[in-house]
Scaffold this motif. Structure first.
Motif: not given
Length: 1539
Positions: A51, A53, A86-89, A952, A956
């Motif tokens: 994970v 960001t 980008q935000h997440g995986d 996004c 998270v």
């Protein structure tokens, strides 16, 4: 050969090329370089590496260089910037996003495209210049980061490893280089910045709370940082061109000492040379202001503001984005209502309340801080529309607290207007005004001028209510003046801080002002700062006043305590030291000076000053305080004292052998709660400064500290001052002498003969409370004698506990820190820490309606929420976008209490009913945590972020397997259920916290410990626990009823009750379950009877339990116990051991029976029974010791009996005779007889094994006798009758161990063990005549006493001196002054008894005179000049006031006992001695031959006029009445200056 020669020439040429290249700029003159660059900013959590960001930037960099004035100057331009998010995986963000996801933003291109200039010195940057003075700091800081990358030192490139210093964002720091060759005549060069070598820590703390700096250096960096850059360099026409650059940096958060960091913020920058071409562009302007630094800039020189709003917005929980003020108001109103819902403990389940998805009040506070005045006022009106609606009323209270805690100026003005409009009650207004000066983040003169109107507010209230509000307003205004004008006086044009300082000082210095008013303005002056009146304040601090002028000395204490911020100034420190060293000054003032020196900002020089002080200091209170404060430093883990800890330890070790005075309570204590693996902790400091009587300290001060690495945060502190409280406390705890009962003329006329030195009375009682929050004094109030008297009357009548309802919510920010430092791209990265707390108390107290009883029904619910957030956040300033990792922790506690108490005074019966809560409202303490990634755009950047990252989410939550909270205990941080329970028990254990104090102190210390266990979790793991107590199948009790009855036939007359009495108590318990089958009942009866002054005692106990199938009690069950004891002879005040013909004896017995019964009043007879008989006596050797009298203490006591001090037949009241009586009457021989019947098999088996074990352990001491019937060791015995004899021998072992003889017989089978050595030797064996409590009191010096004989006096401070009396009465002790309470006199007589005495209390006199003919042992007792016979009965003065004895005399052979309970006076008189026993309330108030009772031994001989005397004869003369025995010329007269 030719080929080798060619290669050699090529190598030489290459080296020559690099030699010519290393000292040149990396850019050729007249050539335009175009670099393609790409940068990323990533935030990730170590909990789950998948994970992340990330924010991506890309663009072009153009560089053109030119030589001007022999200096190499470069022009740099950044163009075509685009952005992606980008935000997440993490798997999707290891490489740059696709090109079609990048968007161009005007904000970025407008600012970054502005050109900037660099001056090169060789290949390194020497200076930088920016064209636009108004260019935002984020843009110039980003360009500084690019500049620091565009330099590389090649001077040691052939050495492979070398070091240099370069300019960077962190200053001029050391750089370590590593080089390696590449093909095509290129080199790879890697440089690592050594950030520890930078000249200063660049990080900055931004917070509005009080955060004192540590002495000896700046704050430590709280986050770790690394920075690495890699270059590919190639020579081109004599210049070292930078073909490729890769730069990376990592900021990691490690506040709790975790081995692996759980939170990181990383930056990466890749730059490669895309194209070069010739350029004729000029480098304009020609003249620029270059600065030789690239250091990160937090704010411009003229900008004194600190951006705290952004800091607060970083401490976030998720909530919806708000558009516009009106929507913000509506959303916040809904959030407040929802928050109120959670304060009703029965409305939600426990799992819902602990949920971290619920919006915390801290986020609501931040939202309120963004409201404008119109919408804030409108929101208040919406919440106040229905005052009787409980939900809206609670929401309104929370709104008022939260908007002030937000720090917004709007909140301060709104509170002012609500008060001026009369919309707030006086107590609420006072509380809110007090906070107004604390949380303001952006003070301004405009705000100050508007807030000043609060001083003229007309508010409804009376008496103390208005005073409290007025005090709060004055302190708040002072705080706001100090915050606005003290740091930058130029920012205040209309408000002159010097004028306010002068105004407050005049009030402080005015003798016409009351003490309360002067003390108030001292604290207001401290909020502003002493500033221009510092010299005048120092003069007041050093001006000594009379020792007995309590108010003046207390004012000096407050003044001196305010000097703490100035003690670094040489003149201030010198004055503080001068006050401390002045031995003639008040010890409380001196201790205040010591407190200032040893509190904060302690230096090595200050500790050395304390070492010098202790080498000469004689005052025990000052000495004890200094030593205890140094011990606190030596043992504390406060990082501000870390450098001094060893020096303090050395100083403490040099004082190891010193005996601290037990009578002095001046001390400082510190309680640390610091995890061993953590750099986060807290400490509670408590300081006490003794008053004129040690039981009640004059000052109690405390403060709470939080430590975050090198930073110390002080959320709050308090001071409680007590003055003249002796009479108030005496009135509270016992009867007190009343003026209407006394005629003072008699004692006043007698005492006038001495012409005492003037002395102020202690009759004015007062109590001061000072509370400081985040460095600002928010409350000072003086409770005078009128308030205390009314409070006492209210408490006596229980008026304060009826018909009250509570709906109280209090929100406070106990910690809120933001530490910011730049990352590798010049963007601010912040460590955040916050710990807001909410306390809610709801409930009521009402009267019960039972005739003839006093009853109260209490129904409360105490609920609390504690939040702990810490995280690492990067603020992308161009978009006002924040990304990062946050660790959320939440703890709740819920304590419901439904209790009814009813007291029937006539029946002496108390009923208590407790209702056990349901599972939906359990007694609960819970904790839970989670880790989140946050991506927070602002209102202006929201749409742009959606364009850059349509998918996004704002937040998270990082999930981890097994993190769901279960019903009782759960934690996936490798903590078991048992470990969790152990943690809670340890947190509540007072023994492990070096506990001193009352229940409130223990509760707060436990709270601190629990807070740490809830919040500090290594490696950021999800960890939570829950403990719940509620009505369940295992605990089906829904109501617990307890009735307590007590009866007594003890006489109100102390003499009668001393001889005999009887009392009984009965407790009835009734557990009501969910069903009748689960009901339980029980009774406990206790009866105690004593006769012959306690020499005969009888105790009966009966416990009855009704059958309860759920507890496997199938029948009614009863336990009966009966015990009695007989001591001989009857205990007496004076024990004469000469009349004993044999050693003293005592005996007793205990009978125990238990079993099933059919009647609740009849003890079982056919069940298990046990009886124990005890007969004890003193050892046979005491008779020999008494008769021979050749060892101590017998020998010394015998000598004293034969001296002229003591008349024949009188036992001397001396230490030797006390120990003689104690030794003679101590029981050392014990015979026990145990009888059993109907012994259960399991118990019989266990007792047999126990007997065998004891026999085996005593085998070395076994004594065999011929023809004895002793069984073999270990043989089975029938348990029916056991006899045991234990004799404690007078001889001790060499190691101090006790020796005993042990004999026992089981059914007439005897075993003997001689001279058994016990491993411990201090046995407090009982005495037949001296109770254990008396022993402890006497040997521990609990009761002060003065012993007067015809030849010597032992004073109240234990100083003994020889003396002889005259036939005239001499004052031995009195609470001297212009209006004395009592006086005790002694004169010499000519008969068999050498002394007569006279005691005066108020207007009453008791005089006892022995027969002076020398032929009779008779005494004459006169009460108010009337002869009385008290041989068979006591006599009391005056009569007429119920149960109130002003003065009483009784005869208890062979002494007379004179007592006055109200005056706290007890006197023993035997004709040979007078012993005076005052209470500790008389501490430091005495005069006479018994001394002044001040705990010091160097000022015992003080004349009535107050000057020292060095001759006992002169001292006696000065305290003798009249001129018959000593004319005036023989009585000392003090010089005028002395008095």
């Amino acid at each position: 050969m030719l080929l080798c020669y060619c290669f050699l020439l090529f190598g030489l040429a290459t080296n020559q090329v690099w030699t010519d290249t290393v000292n040149r700029s990396p850019f050729r003159e007249g050539i335009e370089y175009r670099y393609e660059w790409e940068a990323s900013i990533e935030s990730e959590s170590g909990v789950n590496n998948q994970v992340v960001t990330s924010t991506w930037l890309r663009g072009q960099l153009y560089v053109i260089s030119k030589v001007e004035d022999s200096k190499w100057r470069s022009l740099l331009k950044i163009k075509n910037i685009s952005l992606a998010i980008q935000h997440g995986d993490k798997g999707d963000s290891t490489t740059a996003p696709p090109g079609n996801t990048f968007i161009e933003l005007t904000e970025l291109n407008e600012q970054l495209s502005k050109p900037f200039h660099l001056l090169y010195s060789g290949s390194k940057v020497g200076a930088a210049a920016f064209l636009d003075d108004k260019e935002p700091l984020w843009s110039t800081n980003f360009k500084r980061s690019i500049s620091s990358i565009l330099q590389v030192d090649l001077s040691g490139i052939n050495n492979r490893i070398y070091t240099d210093h370069e300019l960077s964002l962190y200053g001029k720091c050391s750089v370590n280089y590593y080089s390696s060759p590449l093909p095509d005549n290129q080199y790879r060069v890697t440089k690592y910045r050594d950030l520890d070598s930078c000249p200063e820590k660049l990080g900055r703390w931004r917070t509005f709370i009080d955060m004192p700096s540590c002495s000896g250096g700046e704050h430590q960096t709280i986050a770790g940082l690394t920075s690495t850059t890699r270059y590919v360099v190639a020579p081109n026409r004599g210049y070292p061109e930078l073909l490729k650059i890769e730069s990376s940096s990592v900021v990691w958060l490690d506040p709790f000492g975790a081995g692996k960091s759980s939170m990181k913020s990383k930056t990466n920058l890749t730059m490669h040379l895309e194209k070069t071409r010739r350029s004729s562009e000029s480098l304009s302007p020609s003249k620029l202001l270059f600065k030789d630094q690239l250091k990160f800039v937090f704010q411009r020189e003229n900008d004194k503001r600190v951006d705290l709003k952004a800091a607060q917005n970083l401490m976030l929980h998720p909530e919806s984005l708000i558009y516009g003020q009106e929507n913000l108001r509506r959303r916040t109103q809904l959030d407040l209502i929802n928050a109120v819902e959670f304060l009703s403990a029965e409305s939600y389940t426990s799992e819902q309340r602990i949920s971290l998805d619920v919006l915390p009040l801290s986020s609501v506070s931040y939202q309120l801080g963004s409201l404008d005045y119109i919408n804030a006022k409108a929101l208040y009106k919406e919440l106040a529309i229905a005052p009787k609606n409980e939900k809206l009323h609670t929401a309104r209270n929370l709104f008022l607290d939260l908007i002030l805690h937000s720090g917004s100026n709007v909140g301060v003005i709104l509170i002012r207007d609500l008060i001026l409009e009369g919309q707030l009650d006086v107590w609420t207004a006072a509380r809110l005004v007090a906070y107004a000066g604390v949380y303001v983040k952006e003070p301004s003169e405009k705000l100050l001028l508007e807030f000043l109107q609060i001083l003229d507010a007309k508010i409804l209230g009376e008496g103390d209510q208005l005073s409290v509000f007025k005090n709060a307003a004055i302190l708040a205004v002072a705080s706001l003046i100090g915050k606005t004008c003290s740091d930058s006086p130029s920012s205040c044009r209309s408000v002159k801080i010097e004028e306010w300082q002068q105004k407050y000082y005049k009030i402080v210095a005015a003798s016409s002002s009351s003490f309360a008013e002067r003390a108030l303005y001292v604290h207001a002056l401290q909020n502003i700062g002493y500033g221009s009146v510092l010299d005048l304040i120092l003069e007041m601090a050093t001006k000594r006043v009379a020792l007995d002028d309590e108010s003046a000395n207390d004012l000096r204490v407050y003044i001196i305590k305010g000097l703490n911020p100035y003690k670094k100034q040489a003149k201030v420190l010198n004055i503080i030291l001068r006050v401390l060293r002045d031995v003639k000054d008040s010890f409380r003032v001196r201790i205040a000076a010591a407190q200032v020196i040893l509190d904060e900002f302690v230096s090595a020089e200050m500790l050395e000053q304390m070492r010098q002080l202790l080498s000469d200091e004689k005052n025990s209170q000052v000495r004890n305080y200094v030593i205890s404060a140094i011990k606190t430093i030596a043992n504390s883990r406060n990082p501000c004292n870390s450098l001094l800890r060893e020096q303090a330890k050395q100083l403490v070790n040099s004082l190891v052998g010193e005996n601290m005075s037990e009578s002095s309570s001046s001390a400082e204590y510190a309680y640390d709660f610091l995890d061993s693996a953590s750099l986060f902790g807290s400490q509670l400091n408590l300081r006490t400064i003794s008053s004129e009587f040690d039981d009640l300290p004059g000052y109690v001060a405390g403060k709470v500290l939080y430590f975050v690495k090198g930073v110390t945060v002080q959320p709050f502190s308090f001071t409680v001052r007590m003055s003249g409280m002796r009479k108030y406390i005496t009135n509270l705890s016992s009867s007190t002498l009343q003026k209407e009962d006394l005629v003072m003329s008699r004692i006043s006329a007698t005492m006038d003969d001495f012409n005492f030195a003037p002395r102020r009375e202690l009759g004015v009682s007062s109590l001061d409370v000072v509370f400081k929050l985040h460095g600002t004094i928010v409350m000072f109030y003086n409770f005078d004698k009128n308030f205390l008297a009314s409070a006492l009357a209210s408490a006596t009548n229980l008026e304060f506990l009826h018909d009250l309802s509570f709906n109280i919510q209090r929100y406070a920010t106990t910690g809120a820190l933001l530490y910011t430092q730049p990352n590798g791209l010049g963007l601010p990265v912040s460590f955040v820490f916050s710990a807001p707390i909410l306390i809610s108390l709801k409930g009521s107290i009402s009267k019960t309606k039972q005739s003839g009883t006093v009853g109260r029904h209490l129904n409360f619910n105490l609920y609390g929420e504690i939040y702990g957030d810490h995280g690492i956040l990067t603020h992308f300033t161009p978009l006002n976008l924040t990304q990062g990792v946050i660790r959320n922790r939440k703890a709740i506690f819920n304590v419901p209490l439904n209790l009814e108490v009813s007291v029937d005074p006539k029946k002496m019966q108390t009923d208590v009913t407790i209702v056990n809560p349901k599972a939906t409202n359990a007694i609960e303490i819970s904790s839970f945590a989670r880790t989140i990634l946050t991506l927070r755009p602002s209102e202006t950047s929201y749409e742009k972020v959606r364009r850059a990252c349509p998918q996004c989410l704002p937040v998270v939550v990082i999930l981890k397997k097994g993190s769901n909270l279960k019903t009782v205990f759960n934690c996936d941080g490798e903590r078991s259920v048992g470990k969790q329970i152990q943690t809670v028990i340890e947190a509540l254990n007072p023994v492990t916290m070096n506990y001193r104090g009352n229940a409130a102190g223990w509760a707060y210390l436990s709270f601190l410990r629990l807070q740490h266990h809830m919040f500090i979790q290594p490696e950021g793991r999800h960890c939570g626990y829950r403990g719940r107590i509620f009505r369940s199948n295992y605990l089906p009790v829904k109501e617990l009823f307890c009735r307590f009855k007590m009866k007594s036939n003890m006489s109100d007359d102390a003499e009668v009750s001393w001889q005999s009495g009887k009392m009984s108590a009965k407790i009835e318990l009734n557990w009501k379950g969910e069903t009748v089958a689960s009901d339980r009942k029980g009774e406990l009866d206790l009866t105690y009877e004593y006769r012959s002054a306690g020499s005969r005692n009888n105790v009966n106990v009966r416990a009855f339990v009704v059958r309860s199938p759920l507890l496997n009690i199938t029948k009614d069950f009863m336990i009966c116990l009966k015990a009695d004891s007989v001591f001989q002879p009857t205990p007496a005040d004076i024990i004469d051991i000469s009349g004993y013909n044999q050693p003293p004896v005592a005996q007793g017995s205990i009978e125990y029976v238990m079993g099933d019964v059919s009647s609740s009043s009849q003890c079982p007879t056919d069940q298990f029974r046990f009886k124990m008989g005890i007969k004890a006596s003193a050892g046979h050797w005491v008779m020999q010791r008494r008769n021979e009298a050749n060892i101590w203490p017998y020998k010394e006591c015998d000598i004293e009996k034969k001296s002229q001090n003591w008349a024949p037949g009188i036992v001397p009241q001396t230490e030797a005779c006390y120990h003689t009586a104690l030794d003679f009457t101590t029981l050392s021989n014990y015979n026990f007889e145990f009888r059993f019947a109907a012994v259960p098999f399991q118990l019989e088996k266990m007792m047999g094994k126990m007997g065998d074990l004891i026999s085996l352990s005593l085998l070395p001491y076994w004594k065999t006798e011929p023809n004895s019937n002793t069984d073999q060791v270990g043989q089975s015995k029938e348990v029916g009758r056991i006899q045991v004899n234990v004799t404690f021998l007078p001889d001790k072992m060499d190691d101090g161990g006790q020796m005993v003889n042990l004999h026992w017989a089981t059914n007439n089978v005897i075993e003997r063990y001689e001279y058994v050595n016990l491993p411990f030797g201090n046995f407090l064996l009982p005495s037949t005549s001296i109770p254990r409590t008396t022993r402890i009191a006497y040997e521990g010096d609990v009761f002060p006493s003065c012993l007067v004989t015809s030849q010597y006096i032992r004073t109240l401070d234990k100083v003994k001196f020889n003396n002889s009396f005259s036939p005239c009465y001499t004052l031995i002790t009195s609470d001297c002054g212009s209006n004395p309470l009592f006086g005790v006199f002694v004169r010499r007589t000519a008969g068999l008894y050498p002394l007569a005495t006279k005691v005066q209390v108020g207007g009453h006199t008791i005089e006892i005179m022995p027969d002076e003919s020398g032929r009779r042992k008779q005494f004459t007792v006169r009460a108010n000049d009337v002869e009385m016979d008290v041989t068979n009965d006591s006599f009391t003065l005056p009569e007429g006031r119920d149960k109130f004895y002003v003065l009483k005399v009784r005869y208890q052979a062979p002494i007379y006992v004179i007592s006055s309970p109200g005056a706290g006076l007890l006197i023993h008189y035997s004709g040979s001695h007078v012993a005076v026993f005052p209470t500790w309330f008389h501490k430091n108030q005495h005069c006479g031959l018994c001394g002044n009772f001040d705990g010091e031994t160097d000022r015992e001989w003080i004349s009535p006029q107050g000057c020292p005397v060095n001759n006992a004869t002169v001292l006696v003369a000065s305290y003798t009445l009249g001129q018959t025995c000593y004319p005036n010329q023989e009585k000392i007269a003090c010089p005028e200056t002395t008095s």
